[in-house]
Scaffold this motif. Structure first.
Motif, PDB file in Angstrom:
ATOM      1  N   ALA A 117       0.854  -1.188   0.000  1.00  0.00           N
ATOM      2  CA  ALA A 117       0.000   0.000   0.000  1.00  0.00           C
ATOM      3  C   ALA A 117       0.890   1.239   0.000  1.00  0.00           C
ATOM      4  N   GLY A 118       0.284   2.400  -0.306  1.00  0.00           N
ATOM      5  CA  GLY A 118       1.052   3.630  -0.278  1.00  0.00           C
ATOM      6  C   GLY A 118       0.321   4.761  -0.974  1.00  0.00           C
ATOM      7  N   LYS A 119       0.953   5.933  -0.935  1.00  0.00           N
ATOM      8  CA  LYS A 119       0.357   7.115  -1.577  1.00  0.00           C
ATOM      9  C   LYS A 119       1.454   8.094  -1.953  1.00  0.00           C
ATOM     10  N   THR A 120       1.300   8.680  -3.123  1.00  0.00           N
ATOM     11  CA  THR A 120       2.230   9.699  -3.595  1.00  0.00           C
ATOM     12  C   THR A 120       1.679  11.088  -3.285  1.00  0.00           C
ATOM     13  N   GLY A 121       2.563  12.089  -3.357  1.00  0.00           N
ATOM     14  CA  GLY A 121       2.139  13.468  -3.204  1.00  0.00           C
ATOM     15  C   GLY A 121       3.125  14.400  -3.877  1.00  0.00           C
ATOM     16  N   HIS A 122       2.605  15.363  -4.635  1.00  0.00           N
ATOM     17  CA  HIS A 122       3.506  16.321  -5.300  1.00  0.00           C
ATOM     18  C   HIS A 122       2.767  17.593  -5.667  1.00  0.00           C
ATOM     19  N   THR A 123       3.378  18.726  -5.328  1.00  0.00           N
ATOM     20  CA  THR A 123       3.065  20.022  -5.926  1.00  0.00           C
ATOM     21  C   THR A 123       4.401  20.757  -6.045  1.00  0.00           C
ATOM     22  N   SER A 124       4.419  21.832  -6.803  1.00  0.00           N
ATOM     23  CA  SER A 124       5.681  22.566  -6.981  1.00  0.00           C
ATOM     24  C   SER A 124       6.156  23.178  -5.668  1.00  0.00           C
ATOM     25  N   ILE A 125       5.213  23.515  -4.781  1.00  0.00           N
ATOM     26  CA  ILE A 125       5.588  24.103  -3.493  1.00  0.00           C
ATOM     27  C   ILE A 125       5.934  23.021  -2.472  1.00  0.00           C
ATOM     28  N   ALA A 126       5.106  21.992  -2.400  1.00  0.00           N
ATOM     29  CA  ALA A 126       5.334  20.919  -1.425  1.00  0.00           C
ATOM     30  C   ALA A 126       6.487  20.009  -1.823  1.00  0.00           C
ATOM     31  N   LYS A 127       6.848  20.010  -3.089  1.00  0.00           N
ATOM     32  CA  LYS A 127       7.806  19.061  -3.660  1.00  0.00           C
ATOM     33  C   LYS A 127       7.231  17.649  -3.562  1.00  0.00           C
ATOM     34  N   ASN A 128       8.067  16.631  -3.392  1.00  0.00           N
ATOM     35  CA  ASN A 128       7.599  15.238  -3.470  1.00  0.00           C
ATOM     36  C   ASN A 128       7.548  14.573  -2.099  1.00  0.00           C
ATOM     37  N   SER A 129       6.399  13.973  -1.821  1.00  0.00           N
ATOM     38  CA  SER A 129       6.241  13.141  -0.626  1.00  0.00           C
ATOM     39  C   SER A 129       5.829  11.742  -1.063  1.00  0.00           C
ATOM     40  N   LEU A 130       6.183  10.756  -0.248  1.00  0.00           N
ATOM     41  CA  LEU A 130       5.862   9.372  -0.595  1.00  0.00           C
ATOM     42  C   LEU A 130       5.638   8.570   0.687  1.00  0.00           C
ATOM     43  N   VAL A 131       4.513   7.868   0.724  1.00  0.00           N
ATOM     44  CA  VAL A 131       4.198   6.952   1.828  1.00  0.00           C
ATOM     45  C   VAL A 131       4.163   5.538   1.254  1.00  0.00           C
ATOM     46  N   THR A 132       4.901   4.625   1.904  1.00  0.00           N
ATOM     47  CA  THR A 132       5.017   3.259   1.397  1.00  0.00           C
ATOM     48  C   THR A 132       4.889   2.273   2.547  1.00  0.00           C
ATOM     49  N   CYS A 133       4.070   1.237   2.349  1.00  0.00           N
ATOM     50  CA  CYS A 133       3.887   0.185   3.358  1.00  0.00           C
ATOM     51  C   CYS A 133       4.404  -1.134   2.797  1.00  0.00           C
ATOM     52  N   ALA A 134       5.188  -1.849   3.609  1.00  0.00           N
ATOM     53  CA  ALA A 134       5.779  -3.107   3.146  1.00  0.00           C
ATOM     54  C   ALA A 134       5.814  -4.116   4.287  1.00  0.00           C
ATOM     55  N   GLU A 135       5.681  -5.396   3.931  1.00  0.00           N
ATOM     56  CA  GLU A 135       5.701  -6.487   4.917  1.00  0.00           C
ATOM     57  C   GLU A 135       6.729  -7.541   4.531  1.00  0.00           C
ATOM     58  N   ARG A 136       7.533  -7.944   5.520  1.00  0.00           N
ATOM     59  CA  ARG A 136       8.455  -9.066   5.351  1.00  0.00           C
ATOM     60  C   ARG A 136       8.786  -9.637   6.716  1.00  0.00           C
ATOM     61  N   ASP A 137       8.874 -10.955   6.812  1.00  0.00           N
ATOM     62  CA  ASP A 137       9.368 -11.636   8.009  1.00  0.00           C
ATOM     63  C   ASP A 137       8.679 -11.145   9.277  1.00  0.00           C
ATOM     64  N   GLY A 138       7.385 -10.912   9.202  1.00  0.00           N
ATOM     65  CA  GLY A 138       6.639 -10.503  10.388  1.00  0.00           C
ATOM     66  C   GLY A 138       6.643  -9.014  10.654  1.00  0.00           C
ATOM     67  N   LEU A 139       7.512  -8.256   9.996  1.00  0.00           N
ATOM     68  CA  LEU A 139       7.556  -6.810  10.174  1.00  0.00           C
ATOM     69  C   LEU A 139       6.606  -6.125   9.191  1.00  0.00           C
ATOM     70  N   THR A 140       5.821  -5.185   9.676  1.00  0.00           N
ATOM     71  CA  THR A 140       4.977  -4.349   8.825  1.00  0.00           C
ATOM     72  C   THR A 140       5.476  -2.926   8.954  1.00  0.00           C
ATOM     73  N   LEU A 141       6.092  -2.410   7.902  1.00  0.00           N
ATOM     74  CA  LEU A 141       6.751  -1.117   7.949  1.00  0.00           C
ATOM     75  C   LEU A 141       5.956  -0.049   7.213  1.00  0.00           C
ATOM     76  N   ILE A 142       5.932   1.151   7.808  1.00  0.00           N
ATOM     77  CA  ILE A 142       5.371   2.333   7.160  1.00  0.00           C
ATOM     78  C   ILE A 142       6.522   3.322   6.993  1.00  0.00           C
ATOM     79  N   CYS A 143       6.859   3.622   5.756  1.00  0.00           N
ATOM     80  CA  CYS A 143       7.956   4.547   5.462  1.00  0.00           C
ATOM     81  C   CYS A 143       7.382   5.824   4.848  1.00  0.00           C
ATOM     82  N   VAL A 144       7.729   6.953   5.444  1.00  0.00           N
ATOM     83  CA  VAL A 144       7.267   8.249   4.954  1.00  0.00           C
ATOM     84  C   VAL A 144       8.488   9.121   4.668  1.00  0.00           C
ATOM     85  N   VAL A 145       8.546   9.678   3.464  1.00  0.00           N
ATOM     86  CA  VAL A 145       9.561  10.688   3.149  1.00  0.00           C
ATOM     87  C   VAL A 145       8.842  11.926   2.651  1.00  0.00           C
TER      88      VAL A 145
END
Length: 460
Positions: free
Chosen positions: A236-264
């Motif tokens: 799962a995840g979501k992108t985000g971009h405007t010229s003022i906000a620049k680029n944001s990215l939310v990414t969800c990933a699962e492996r080996d029992g870990l469920t990670l939410i990464c936001v930049v």
């Protein structure tokens, strides 16, 4: 006698209506512990959170406010899922079409066009459609202002610390801000719904023919979900971009029992957002694991801080009234349980139900980093309530309601501060025990010893 007074002291402690108390574990690690070294990234703000525990594995300016752009739609989608059935019909208004920048992302709805809530969610989460976000906000809130108020209220309920939404789509507004930590909290709640996982994790969807338009195919703007960038485990995840906000990215990933939410957040380019995301996910999967805290771990002496270490002294019968719920911790691969420190927070309540009652929380830390928590439960064999019955200003008595056991209960508020009374009772009991010891044991012993020495000096 010792067990009686120890148990009575615990009873008085648990019954006391005092503010939440935090106890720190006094077992300090011998060696200096460190958190795994993280990669350098270019994002202005970022976070990696493990979803099942809330453990933060990495953070960089995670609480600083930035413009979120279309990652705003994570909250819009969350409210849609929580507030309305997927079968709801959303009608696109004039304002939904004409108050949105025509050059912004949209799927081309027209005034009066209708889609189901499920179709709207696909349009919002995959195509990042601004006019659909607006239409959904009007459908749920009646007005955009009402829906924005709902967004901010929900953010506060989730524990967000630096969020102020001004619209449902994320187009630029200088007061419309959030932070990486808050986006992680919103996403953590969103992925608890299978509907969100299913829709957000789709790389392609075709919106069926509507009352005013033919069918429209749409693809996910998240390039890993779209399979244009390969990375195993992303769901799962979501992108985000405007010229003022620049680029944001939310990414969800699962492996080996870990469920990670990464936001930049606030990346100069989209490519850099994906590069940083992959670097942070790699770092997290390679350096951390999910540790299931077993019953034997929890039963060990180190499972409780000093107040609870001697569990046998806390009870009148064979079953301890205190226990810890099963839980998971996120730890570095080289971490050992002996290196954990703990904090216990006790939360008084007004009564105990039969069985286990949550009376607080124990939080675990490794190298000063939160690793997870468990609930502290107090077992009562029957429903118990302590009632403060004040018959005069000078006299306050505590009585147990019903036929209850003698080691559980909380005090109902009588309008008086009972802490001085409880402290006085403890001091009185300790004085009584000490006095009894001196009178019944110490003084006769000294008398016998004096007579013995006198006889010995006399030659007897």
């Amino acid at each position: 006698m010792k067990r009686f007074f120890c148990g009575l002291l615990v009873f008085l402690f648990l019954a006391a209506s005092v503010p939440s108390t935090v106890f720190a574990d006094d077992t300090a690690p011998v060696k200096k512990l460190s958190w795994p070294e993280a990669p350098e990234i270019t994002a202005a703000g970022a976070i990696v959170m493990e979803a099942s525990t809330g453990t933060i594995l990495y953070e960089k300016n995670a609480y600083e406010a930035y413009y979120p752009a279309s990652t705003t739609k994570l909250m819009t989608s969350l409210l849609a899922i929580e507030q309305r059935p997927l079968s709801d019909v959303v009608t696109c208004s004039y304002n939904a079409i004409h108050s949105i920048d025509k050059d912004s992302s949209r799927i081309g709805l027209t005034v009066g066009e209708q889609v189901t809530m499920e179709e709207a969610l696909y349009a919002i989460l995959l195509a990042s459609a601004n006019e659909v976000s607006y239409a959904v906000a009007e459908h749920i809130g009646g007005t955009i202002d009402n829906f924005v108020a709902m967004m901010n209220k929900r953010a506060a309920e989730l524990g967000c610390v630096n969020t102020n939404f001004k619209n449902p789509h994320g187009l630029d507004n200088e007061e419309h801000v959030t932070c990486a930590y808050d986006l992680a909290l919103i996403t953590k709640q969103a992925i608890s719904y299978t509907t969100f996982r299913r829709i957000s994790g789709s790389y392609y969807y075709e919106i069926p023919e509507t009352n005013l338009n033919v069918a429209r195919p749409i693809g996910n703007t998240h390039q890993i979900i779209r399979k244009r960038i390969k990375y195993d485990g992303v769901f799962a995840g979501k992108t985000g971009h405007t010229s003022i906000a620049k680029n944001s990215l939310v990414t969800c990933a699962e492996r080996d029992g870990l469920t990670l939410i990464c936001v930049v957040m606030r990346e100069d380019t989209s490519d850099q957002a994906y590069t940083d995301t992959i670097a942070l996910l790699d770092y997290s999967f390679k350096n951390f694991h999910l540790y299931e805290l077993s019953t034997s771990d929890m039963a060990s002496k180190n499972a409780f801080p000093a107040l609870f270490e001697d569990k046998d002294a806390l009870v009148f019968d064979v079953q301890s009234p205190l226990s810890i719920s099963s839980t998971s911790l996120v730890l570095p691969l080289e971490a050992d349980l002996s290196n954990l420190t703990k904090q216990v927070e006790l939360v008084p309540s007004t009564s105990f139900a039969e069985g286990n009652n949550i009376i607080g929380k124990v939080s675990y830390y490794y190298a000063d980093n939160y690793a997870g928590s468990a609930e502290i439960m107090y077992y009562s064999s029957r429903p118990v309530t302590l009632v403060a019955d004040s018959s005069s200003d000078e006299e306050v008595t505590a009585t147990l309601s019903g036929n209850t056991n003698s080691y559980g209960g909380k005090i109902e508020d009588s309008g008086k501060d009972l802490r001085p009374l409880i402290i006085g009772a403890i001091v009185f009991l300790l004085t009584l025990v000490l006095g009894g010891y001196v009178v019944l044991i110490e003084l006769p012993y000294r008398k016998r010893k004096k007579e013995y020495l006198k006889r010995k000096r006399s030659g007897y």
